[in-house]
Structure formats: C-alpha cells, structure tokens
Design an enzyme around this catalytic site. Structure first.
Site, PDB file in Angstrom:
ATOM      1  N   GLY A  15       0.832  -1.205   0.000  1.00 30.24           N
ATOM      2  CA  GLY A  15       0.000   0.000   0.000  1.00 30.24           C
ATOM      3  C   GLY A  15       0.865   1.254   0.000  1.00 30.24           C
ATOM      4  O   GLY A  15       0.470   2.303   0.498  1.00 30.24           O
ATOM      5  N   GLY A  16       2.049   1.140  -0.609  1.00 31.27           N
ATOM      6  CA  GLY A  16       3.040   2.218  -0.511  1.00 31.27           C
ATOM      7  C   GLY A  16       2.826   3.382  -1.458  1.00 31.27           C
ATOM      8  O   GLY A  16       3.581   4.356  -1.410  1.00 31.27           O
ATOM      9  N   VAL A  68      -2.005  -8.229  -1.756  1.00 29.56           N
ATOM     10  CA  VAL A  68      -1.550  -8.946  -0.553  1.00 29.56           C
ATOM     11  C   VAL A  68      -2.403 -10.168  -0.231  1.00 29.56           C
ATOM     12  O   VAL A  68      -2.005 -10.991   0.601  1.00 29.56           O
ATOM     13  CB  VAL A  68      -1.475  -8.017   0.696  1.00 29.56           C
ATOM     14  CG1 VAL A  68      -0.418  -6.942   0.520  1.00 29.56           C
ATOM     15  CG2 VAL A  68      -2.841  -7.442   1.059  1.00 29.56           C
ATOM     16  N   ASN A  93       1.326  -2.498   5.444  1.00 26.28           N
ATOM     17  CA  ASN A  93       0.450  -1.332   5.599  1.00 26.28           C
ATOM     18  C   ASN A  93      -0.876  -1.478   4.853  1.00 26.28           C
ATOM     19  O   ASN A  93      -1.855  -0.825   5.227  1.00 26.28           O
ATOM     20  CB  ASN A  93       1.216  -0.098   5.094  1.00 26.28           C
ATOM     21  CG  ASN A  93       0.315   1.076   4.807  1.00 26.28           C
ATOM     22  OD1 ASN A  93      -0.146   1.758   5.725  1.00 26.28           O
ATOM     23  ND2 ASN A  93       0.019   1.323   3.522  1.00 26.28           N
ATOM     24  N   SER A 145      -4.158   0.196  13.927  1.00 23.85           N
ATOM     25  CA  SER A 145      -5.106   1.329  14.021  1.00 23.85           C
ATOM     26  C   SER A 145      -5.542   1.435  15.462  1.00 23.85           C
ATOM     27  O   SER A 145      -5.549   0.446  16.200  1.00 23.85           O
ATOM     28  CB  SER A 145      -6.327   1.058  13.138  1.00 23.85           C
ATOM     29  OG  SER A 145      -7.372   1.955  13.454  1.00 23.85           O
ATOM     30  N   TYR A 158     -13.224  -4.470  10.646  1.00 24.43           N
ATOM     31  CA  TYR A 158     -12.001  -3.663  10.703  1.00 24.43           C
ATOM     32  C   TYR A 158     -11.341  -3.760  12.086  1.00 24.43           C
ATOM     33  O   TYR A 158     -10.133  -4.008  12.189  1.00 24.43           O
ATOM     34  CB  TYR A 158     -12.327  -2.205  10.360  1.00 24.43           C
ATOM     35  CG  TYR A 158     -11.117  -1.310  10.237  1.00 24.43           C
ATOM     36  CD1 TYR A 158     -10.215  -1.470   9.199  1.00 24.43           C
ATOM     37  CD2 TYR A 158     -10.866  -0.301  11.168  1.00 24.43           C
ATOM     38  CE1 TYR A 158      -9.099  -0.644   9.075  1.00 24.43           C
ATOM     39  CE2 TYR A 158      -9.765   0.532  11.058  1.00 24.43           C
ATOM     40  CZ  TYR A 158      -8.879   0.347  10.007  1.00 24.43           C
ATOM     41  OH  TYR A 158      -7.776   1.168   9.901  1.00 24.43           O
ATOM     42  N   LYS A 162      -7.615  -5.521  12.941  1.00 21.74           N
ATOM     43  CA  LYS A 162      -6.457  -4.813  13.507  1.00 21.74           C
ATOM     44  C   LYS A 162      -6.056  -5.402  14.864  1.00 21.74           C
ATOM     45  O   LYS A 162      -4.862  -5.450  15.197  1.00 21.74           O
ATOM     46  CB  LYS A 162      -6.766  -3.318  13.624  1.00 21.74           C
ATOM     47  CG  LYS A 162      -6.951  -2.619  12.269  1.00 21.74           C
ATOM     48  CD  LYS A 162      -5.706  -2.681  11.382  1.00 21.74           C
ATOM     49  CE  LYS A 162      -5.849  -1.836  10.135  1.00 21.74           C
ATOM     50  NZ  LYS A 162      -4.661  -1.873   9.271  1.00 21.74           N
TER      51      LYS A 162
HETATM   52  P1  NAP Z   1      -5.227   4.471   1.587  1.00 21.41           P
HETATM   53  O1  NAP Z   1      -4.549   5.660   1.026  1.00 21.41           O
HETATM   54  O2  NAP Z   1      -6.526   4.039   1.009  1.00 21.41           O
HETATM   55  O3  NAP Z   1      -4.172   3.274   1.550  1.00 21.41           O
HETATM   56  C1  NAP Z   1      -4.506   1.932   1.488  1.00 21.41           C
HETATM   57  C2  NAP Z   1      -3.489   1.271   0.566  1.00 21.41           C
HETATM   58  O4  NAP Z   1      -3.622  -0.135   0.630  1.00 21.41           O
HETATM   59  C3  NAP Z   1      -3.678   1.694  -0.890  1.00 21.41           C
HETATM   60  O5  NAP Z   1      -2.434   2.124  -1.392  1.00 21.41           O
HETATM   61  C4  NAP Z   1      -4.135   0.420  -1.578  1.00 21.41           C
HETATM   62  O6  NAP Z   1      -3.609   0.377  -2.904  1.00 21.41           O
HETATM   63  C5  NAP Z   1      -3.525  -0.639  -0.680  1.00 21.41           C
HETATM   64  N1  NAP Z   1      -4.247  -1.904  -0.722  1.00 21.41           N
HETATM   65  C6  NAP Z   1      -5.536  -2.138  -0.389  1.00 21.41           C
HETATM   66  N2  NAP Z   1      -5.846  -3.419  -0.616  1.00 21.41           N
HETATM   67  C7  NAP Z   1      -4.709  -4.011  -1.091  1.00 21.41           C
HETATM   68  C8  NAP Z   1      -4.383  -5.314  -1.509  1.00 21.41           C
HETATM   69  N3  NAP Z   1      -5.303  -6.321  -1.508  1.00 21.41           N
HETATM   70  N4  NAP Z   1      -3.126  -5.562  -1.922  1.00 21.41           N
HETATM   71  C9  NAP Z   1      -2.190  -4.573  -1.937  1.00 21.41           C
HETATM   72  N5  NAP Z   1      -2.440  -3.326  -1.566  1.00 21.41           N
HETATM   73  C10 NAP Z   1      -3.695  -3.047  -1.148  1.00 21.41           C
HETATM   74  O7  NAP Z   1      -5.508   4.657   3.146  1.00 21.41           O
HETATM   75  P2  NAP Z   1      -4.525   4.884   4.386  1.00 21.41           P
HETATM   76  O8  NAP Z   1      -5.337   5.630   5.364  1.00 21.41           O
HETATM   77  O9  NAP Z   1      -3.217   5.374   3.959  1.00 21.41           O
HETATM   78  O10 NAP Z   1      -4.404   3.375   4.933  1.00 21.41           O
HETATM   79  C11 NAP Z   1      -3.162   2.723   5.100  1.00 21.41           C
HETATM   80  C12 NAP Z   1      -3.226   1.854   6.341  1.00 21.41           C
HETATM   81  O11 NAP Z   1      -3.388   2.703   7.477  1.00 21.41           O
HETATM   82  C13 NAP Z   1      -4.383   0.864   6.365  1.00 21.41           C
HETATM   83  O12 NAP Z   1      -3.941  -0.384   6.884  1.00 21.41           O
HETATM   84  C14 NAP Z   1      -5.352   1.507   7.339  1.00 21.41           C
HETATM   85  O13 NAP Z   1      -6.172   0.566   7.988  1.00 21.41           O
HETATM   86  C15 NAP Z   1      -4.394   2.176   8.298  1.00 21.41           C
HETATM   87  N6  NAP Z   1      -4.947   3.250   9.118  1.00 21.41           N
HETATM   88  C16 NAP Z   1      -5.405   4.390   8.546  1.00 21.41           C
HETATM   89  C17 NAP Z   1      -5.912   5.404   9.361  1.00 21.41           C
HETATM   90  C18 NAP Z   1      -6.406   6.709   8.808  1.00 21.41           C
HETATM   91  O14 NAP Z   1      -7.028   7.484   9.559  1.00 21.41           O
HETATM   92  N7  NAP Z   1      -6.155   7.032   7.554  1.00 21.41           N
HETATM   93  C19 NAP Z   1      -5.970   5.222  10.750  1.00 21.41           C
HETATM   94  C20 NAP Z   1      -5.516   4.018  11.286  1.00 21.41           C
HETATM   95  C21 NAP Z   1      -4.991   3.052  10.468  1.00 21.41           C
HETATM   96  P3  NAP Z   1      -4.351  -0.369  -4.114  1.00 21.41           P
HETATM   97  O15 NAP Z   1      -5.804  -0.063  -4.012  1.00 21.41           O
HETATM   98  O16 NAP Z   1      -3.696   0.203  -5.340  1.00 21.41           O
HETATM   99  O17 NAP Z   1      -4.037  -1.822  -3.957  1.00 21.41           O
END
Ligand code: NAP
Length: 274
Positions: A15-16, A68, A93, A145, A158, A162
């Site tokens: 998810g980089g 993943v 991630n 999270s 969710y 986590k």
């Molecule tokens: P985001 O920008 O939507 O990032 C999620 C990333 O995961 C995307 O780059 C997506 O890319 C990738 N992804 C999703 N499913 C995938 C798969 N099956 N295989 C490979 N890649 C996959 O949102 P974010 O907020 O940065 O989230 C990143 C992490 O932070 C997540 O684990 C989320 O639960 C955690 N988090 C976020 C928050 C927040 O407030 N934003 C808070 C706590 C935790 P593709 O769709 O191109 O695959």
C-alpha cells in the site's frame, strides 16, 4: 536530500503508493533505504514513485504490482525487493475499512476486510521472513489502528482485523527474535487520506474524533512514517513486539461516534428489531 542511516537496505511497503504507506516510504527513503512500493493500482504506484524521486533525487524507488491477498503475488514482490539488495525492512500497511451495523455485516464484507488487513499482512510477513533471515535480520512494521484497541461501533471486521494484526506482530516478534527479526506495529489515529475522505466530509464525525484527542488535531502521513522509520531502523534495535500509538492521544479516551455515517446509510435504524 537523503541521509545514509538506512543506506544499503531495501524496504518493501505494501500500500506504498498512497496515504500512510507513501508517508512511510518517504521517511525510509529520506534516510537512505531503497524503497519498493507495492499495491494493485500500478498507475498510482508509478505516479507516487515519480513524486518521491522528484522530492528526493538521490532516492532509489521501485514499484511492483502486488495484491496482498494473493500469495504468489506477494512472493514475487518479495523476490523483487531481494533482487535490489539487502531486503531487511517490511512495512505491512495495505488495508481498508468498511462500515455496517453488526447484524447487517455480510460474510463477503467480513472476508474482504479480514483477508486484506490480517491474512494479507500474515502472507506479507511470512513471504518476507526467509529474505530477512538471508539478509542477516530485519525489521517488520505493521500499520494497525486505534481500532485495534478501541471499539468502533459499526466497524466490526475492521476492528477485529487490527486486533488480530497486533497479536500477529507479537507472535512474529516472539518466534523470530532469535533469527534477528524484530516485529512491531504503529497504531495510527485519524489521518486524512483517501480512506478517510468520506468521513472527513461529516463535521459531526470529525468533531467527535477531535474531542477524543488531547492534542486536538488529525495526524499526517509523515507523522506515521516517522514512527515506522524509528521502528524500522537501528535506533529501535532493542524494541520488538510493541504497538506504538501515534494518534494525538486518542487511545486515552474512547472510539469515535460514527452514528452520523449510519444515519446516512441506514436511516431506518441500526439495531435489530425485536
Ligand atoms: P489508503 O490511502 O486508502 O491506503 C490503502 C493502501 O492499501 C492503498 O495504497 C491500496 O492500494 C492498498 N491496498 C488495499 N488493498 C490491497 C491489496 N489487496 N493488496 C495490496 N495493496 C492493497 O488509506 P490509508 O489511510 O493510507 O491506509 C493505510 C493503512 O493505514 C491501512 O492499513 C489503514 O487501515 C491504516 N490506518 C489508517 C488510518 C487513517 O485514519 N487514515 C488510521 C488508522 C490506520 P491499491 O488499491 O492500489 O491496492
């Protein structure tokens, strides 16, 4: 400009290409690691890589298509990282959330979230471990999270994914410490990204989030990246099996009130009728 603390190491970030994952990649690349951005959408990955190189001209940035939930795809991404040099840092991630009342949560919704956030992280770590051993050791950092420790009503898959991820990290830390592999997690609070864009449009939800944070503001992907960078690098050489909250202090209070989302999705009520 990059510095060289992590020079000679390769980091794979699932998810980089967006949000928090990109913040992690930026922090690792800024300190000299070669970074491999792995996700499904290759166009977004390429755009992110271009942006990183524009910001950090010395950085070595690669992309690899990776789902993943697909073991072969993750194994290939790890091979790709290993071919670039000493593959010793993994950031698990990739993830997403969903929202439904508990009794209306479909098995498909449950499986989707668990397969990505928990099983996907398991596959990522398992496939990476032999490479980290071959590299003489390494560091795995999972992105958990606040939902891993505080209930979030209407987000059962969710929160459970986590919570499971945090135990996965502890298992890996305990079992693989003797192989010089460390495993830790960061536990972000609310960070504006693509994933939270919808919620950020609802003032009642944002206000409630902020009311639960002693520091009174949302976080930045770079702030999560800084914690991941610490856990990936030599400064945390004696730290394993921990989950670090990076959330403005939100974990001290309670999970967010998401009723406003449910009012929109389920105006007839969210509780099962008697
Ligand atoms: P985001 O920008 O939507 O990032 C999620 C990333 O995961 C995307 O780059 C997506 O890319 C990738 N992804 C999703 N499913 C995938 C798969 N099956 N295989 C490979 N890649 C996959 O949102 P974010 O907020 O940065 O989230 C990143 C992490 O932070 C997540 O684990 C989320 O639960 C955690 N988090 C976020 C928050 C927040 O407030 N934003 C808070 C706590 C935790 P593709 O769709 O191109 O695959």
């Amino acid at each position: 400009m990059t510095n060289s603390t992590l020079a000679g190491q390769v980091a794979l970030i699932t998810g980089g290409g967006t949000g928090i994952g990109l913040g992690c990649a930026r922090a690792l690349a800024a300190d000299g690691a070669a970074v491999v951005l792995a996700a499904r959408n290759t166009e977004r990955l390429e755009a992110a890589a271009e942006r990183l190189v524009a910001e950090l001209p010395d950085a070595e940035v690669a992309t690899v298509a990776c789902d993943v939930t697909d073991e072969a795809s993750v194994a290939a991404a790890c091979e790709h990282a290993a071919e670039m040099g000493r593959f010793s840092i993994v950031v698990a991630n990739a993830g997403y959330g969903s929202a439904s009342p508990f009794h209306l949560t479909s098995t498909e919704e449950w499986n989707g979230v668990i397969n990505t956030n928990l099983t996907g992280a398991f596959i990522t770590m398992r496939e990476a471990v032999p490479h980290l051993v071959a590299a003489g050791g390494g560091s795995i950092v999972a992105v958990s999270s606040i939902a891993g420790v505080e209930t979030h009503r209407f987000m059962t898959p969710y929160t459970v994914s986590k919570a499971g991820l945090e135990m996965l990290v502890k298992q890996v830390a305990d079992e693989l410490g003797p192989s010089r592999i460390r495993a830790n997690a960061v536990r972000p609070g609310l960070v504006p990204t693509d994933a939270t864009e919808g919620m950020m449009q609802v003032p009642a939800i944002v206000d409630d989030y902020l009311a639960q944070m002693p520091l009174g503001r949302a976080g930045l992907p770079e702030e999560i990246g800084a914690a991941v960078r610490f856990l990936a690098g030599p400064e945390s050489a004696w730290v394993t099996g921990t989950c670090m909250s990076v959330d403005g202090g939100h974990h001290l209070r309670r999970g967010p009130n998401l009723d406003a989302v449910m009012d929109m999705l389920h105006p007839d009520g969210t509780a099962p009728t008697a």
